[in-house]
Scaffold this active site. Sequence first.
Site, PDB file in Angstrom:
ATOM      1  N   GLU A   1      -9.810 -10.266  -6.953  1.00 42.65           N
ATOM      2  CA  GLU A   1      -8.810  -9.190  -6.881  1.00 42.65           C
ATOM      3  C   GLU A   1      -7.791  -9.291  -8.020  1.00 42.65           C
ATOM      4  O   GLU A   1      -7.391  -8.267  -8.585  1.00 42.65           O
ATOM      5  CB  GLU A   1      -8.120  -9.232  -5.504  1.00 42.65           C
TER       6      GLU A   1
ATOM      7  N   ASN B   1      -1.322  -0.056   7.535  1.00 39.09           N
ATOM      8  CA  ASN B   1      -0.794  -1.410   7.770  1.00 39.09           C
ATOM      9  C   ASN B   1      -0.046  -1.983   6.567  1.00 39.09           C
ATOM     10  O   ASN B   1       0.148  -3.182   6.461  1.00 39.09           O
ATOM     11  CB  ASN B   1      -1.896  -2.342   8.284  1.00 39.09           C
TER      12      ASN B   1
ATOM     13  N   TYR C   1     -12.453  -2.906  -2.103  1.00 41.26           N
ATOM     14  CA  TYR C   1     -12.901  -2.889  -0.710  1.00 41.26           C
ATOM     15  C   TYR C   1     -14.430  -2.787  -0.586  1.00 41.26           C
ATOM     16  O   TYR C   1     -14.929  -2.275   0.416  1.00 41.26           O
ATOM     17  CB  TYR C   1     -12.231  -1.727   0.032  1.00 41.26           C
TER      18      TYR C   1
ATOM     19  N   HIS D   1      -1.442  -5.588   1.661  1.00 41.85           N
ATOM     20  CA  HIS D   1      -2.712  -6.283   1.483  1.00 41.85           C
ATOM     21  C   HIS D   1      -2.440  -7.710   1.020  1.00 41.85           C
ATOM     22  O   HIS D   1      -1.524  -7.940   0.230  1.00 41.85           O
ATOM     23  CB  HIS D   1      -3.575  -5.587   0.419  1.00 41.85           C
TER      24      HIS D   1
ATOM     25  N   LYS E   1       0.837  -1.196   0.000  1.00 44.67           N
ATOM     26  CA  LYS E   1       0.000   0.000   0.000  1.00 44.67           C
ATOM     27  C   LYS E   1       0.878   1.255   0.000  1.00 44.67           C
ATOM     28  O   LYS E   1       2.102   1.173   0.215  1.00 44.67           O
ATOM     29  CB  LYS E   1      -0.912  -0.043   1.232  1.00 44.67           C
TER      30      LYS E   1
END
Length: 172
Positions: A148, A134, A69, A137, A29
């Site tokens: 995805e 975080n 998401y 992914h 990310k």
Amino acid sequence: AQNVIYSDSQVPIHGKPGTVQERTFIAVKPDGVQRGLVSEVISRFERRGYKLVGLKLLVPPTDLVKQHYADLSSKPFFNGLVDYMTNGKAPVVGMVWEGPDVIKQGRAMVGATNPLSANPGTIRGDFCLSVGRNIVHGSDSAESAQTEIGLWFGGKGEVVDWSFGNEEWVIS
Ligand code: ADP
């Protein structure tokens, strides 16, 4: 050698050399890119023995991230999450990794969603502190891996079929 039949999505067979393997979508990310952790994430999957079959760097379109998401769209943090992924302060590095049990193992290597619950030794447990930052992914199921990979690597030829020369020393 047997014929190897691949598709752009994973096929959940825990395979021996020459058989179909799972695929999963892993992304660094923007915070992970900003912090210089792209090579760290790639290294961990490479050293484990997984095969990189898709790789791209992009500022993702808002629609893509909203679809990615979609199950979180009612959450209070959703707009912030979409902005964090799409605002262009840093790109996302999207990857497709292939190999035995890579979906479940990839999640284990990524660690718990909240880094404060992530075990040391996991990527999140080693490199971050906040659920909103975080750094990485990983697809959480065969269904989400398939969805995805299709979302992020839908173009022709964006996932590459290739064989390890040393596969027999990694998988038996
Ligand atoms: P995971 O990324 O581990 O699959 P989820 O699908 O539950 O976890 O959440 C997706 C992402 O949404 C998380 O990785 C994190 O970036 C963000 N997120 C989840 N919960 C929160 C929260 N409480 N506050 C801010 N961001 C969150």
